[in-house]
Design an enzyme around this catalytic site. Structure first.
Site, PDB file in Angstrom:
ATOM      1  N   ARG A  68      -4.173  -5.326   6.183  1.00 53.75           N
ATOM      2  CA  ARG A  68      -4.675  -5.849   7.461  1.00 53.75           C
ATOM      3  C   ARG A  68      -6.106  -4.936   6.956  1.00 53.75           C
ATOM      4  NH1 ARG A  68      -0.864  -7.895  11.163  1.00 53.75           N
ATOM      5  NH2 ARG A  68      -0.765 -10.032  10.588  1.00 53.75           N
ATOM      6  N   HIS A  93       0.437  -1.033  -0.330  1.00 54.06           N
ATOM      7  CA  HIS A  93       0.274  -0.376   0.134  1.00 54.06           C
ATOM      8  C   HIS A  93       1.285   0.947   0.228  1.00 54.06           C
ATOM      9  CE1 HIS A  93       0.517   0.131   4.191  1.00 54.06           C
ATOM     10  NE2 HIS A  93       0.688  -0.869   4.533  1.00 54.06           N
ATOM     11  N   HIS A 145       3.781   1.007   2.099  1.00 51.75           N
ATOM     12  CA  HIS A 145       4.870   0.523   1.347  1.00 51.75           C
ATOM     13  C   HIS A 145       5.738   1.725   0.497  1.00 51.75           C
ATOM     14  CE1 HIS A 145       3.139  -2.633   3.147  1.00 51.75           C
ATOM     15  NE2 HIS A 145       4.021  -3.547   3.468  1.00 51.75           N
TER      16      HIS A 145
END
Ligand code: PAF
Length: 283
Positions: free
Chosen positions: A187, A34, A37
């Site tokens: 998550r 995402h 990162h």
């Protein structure tokens, strides 16, 4: 962009004479990339000549009842983001090669790994420290970047790198948030639209404590009480922990100061989310 699956091939590139003076910059991840990162990769791109991304969902850092089997995966999208961020090598090892049947060595960082997530996820930081050591030995980076959302993980990795004299510069990068303040996390993909709304209680609690700190409140008991109260107002949220600790050693405190850490872990339905802030620093 090269994709490498074998440990020997990755290590051969890292130690090849052709590497010469070229600096290897490393961003280890578990994939499902995402914007958080991407921010590590973009910063990494500036810090050396060879940018390596690893994607490995590390089984030994998951507890038996955790989400290893359902951890989100999307290699195609990960490679697209990696290419956009200028990654040179994507290293995607298999669990079978990383942990052959005879494997029996682990890296433990003692005290720093005990509180917070370490207390709720026994063995988690041993799994992280072990895989990061292995990855460092395979990729041989000069610099490695990690996100500050996993504050305790970063502290453990810094300690380990220093204690084991690994010649690697560890860079911690700021938390990247959605427009409404939710910290980016792979998550978050587990959250239903309703849970996604409920998840905002983490940032609300953090903002509340920061506001109180800014207006002069220093009592850890008061700051914790107020932060917890914000989360308890959210019916779908179950507090795992809300703690204030010294930002370096993670010791308990009674009085907060600049540099003090507020860390929260909250379950929203089946999904455990973490977030944190350091008083006196930007959110
Ligand atoms: O933060 C993560 O994604 C993981 O814990 C890491 C550092 C890649 C080790 O598996």
């Amino acid at each position: 962009m090269k994709i490498i699956n074998s440990i020997i091939a990755m290590q051969a590139l890292a130690i090849a004479p052709e590497r010469g003076e070229r600096r290897i910059v490393f961003v280890p991840t578990m994939g499902y990339l995402h914007e958080g990162h991407a921010s590590l990769l973009r910063e990494g791109r500036k810090r050396g000549e060879v940018l390596v991304l690893s994607i490995f969902v590390n089984p030994i850092q998951f507890g038996v009842h955790e989400d290893l089997d359902r951890y989100p995966r999307d290699l195609e999208n990960d490679c697209r983001i990696a290419a956009e961020c200028g990654v040179d090598i994507v290293f995607i090892p298999t669990a079978a090669e990383m942990y052959p049947p005879a494997f029996q060595t682990g890296v433990t960082v003692r005290d720093l790994a005990l509180p917070l997530c370490g207390a709720r996820r026994p063995g988690h930081f041993d799994g992280v420290a072990t895989v990061v050591t292995k990855l460092f030995n395979i990729v041989r980076p000069d610099v490695a970047l990690f996100g500050c959302k996993d504050y305790q993980q970063l502290a453990v990795i810094r300690r380990m790198t220093s204690d084991l004299n690994l010649p690697i510069e560890i860079v911690g990068m700021p938390i990247v948030r959605e427009a409404d303040g939710l910290a980016m996390s792979s998550r978050n993909a587990y959250l239903s639209p309703h849970e996604r709304q409920s998840a905002l209680c983490l940032i609300r609690a953090i903002r509340k404590a920061r506001e109180l700190f800014t207006t002069g409140e220093r009592s850890v008991a008061v700051l914790l009480h107020e932060a917890r109260a914000v989360i308890e107002k959210e019916p779908a949220a179950v507090i795992d922990y809300v703690e204030i600790r010294d930002g370096e050693l993670l010791n308990e405190l009674e009085v907060a100061d600049s540099g003090t850490l507020l860390a929260v872990a909250v379950k929203i339905g089946q999904t455990r989310l973490i977030d944190n802030t350091v008083f006196g620093e930007e959110l």
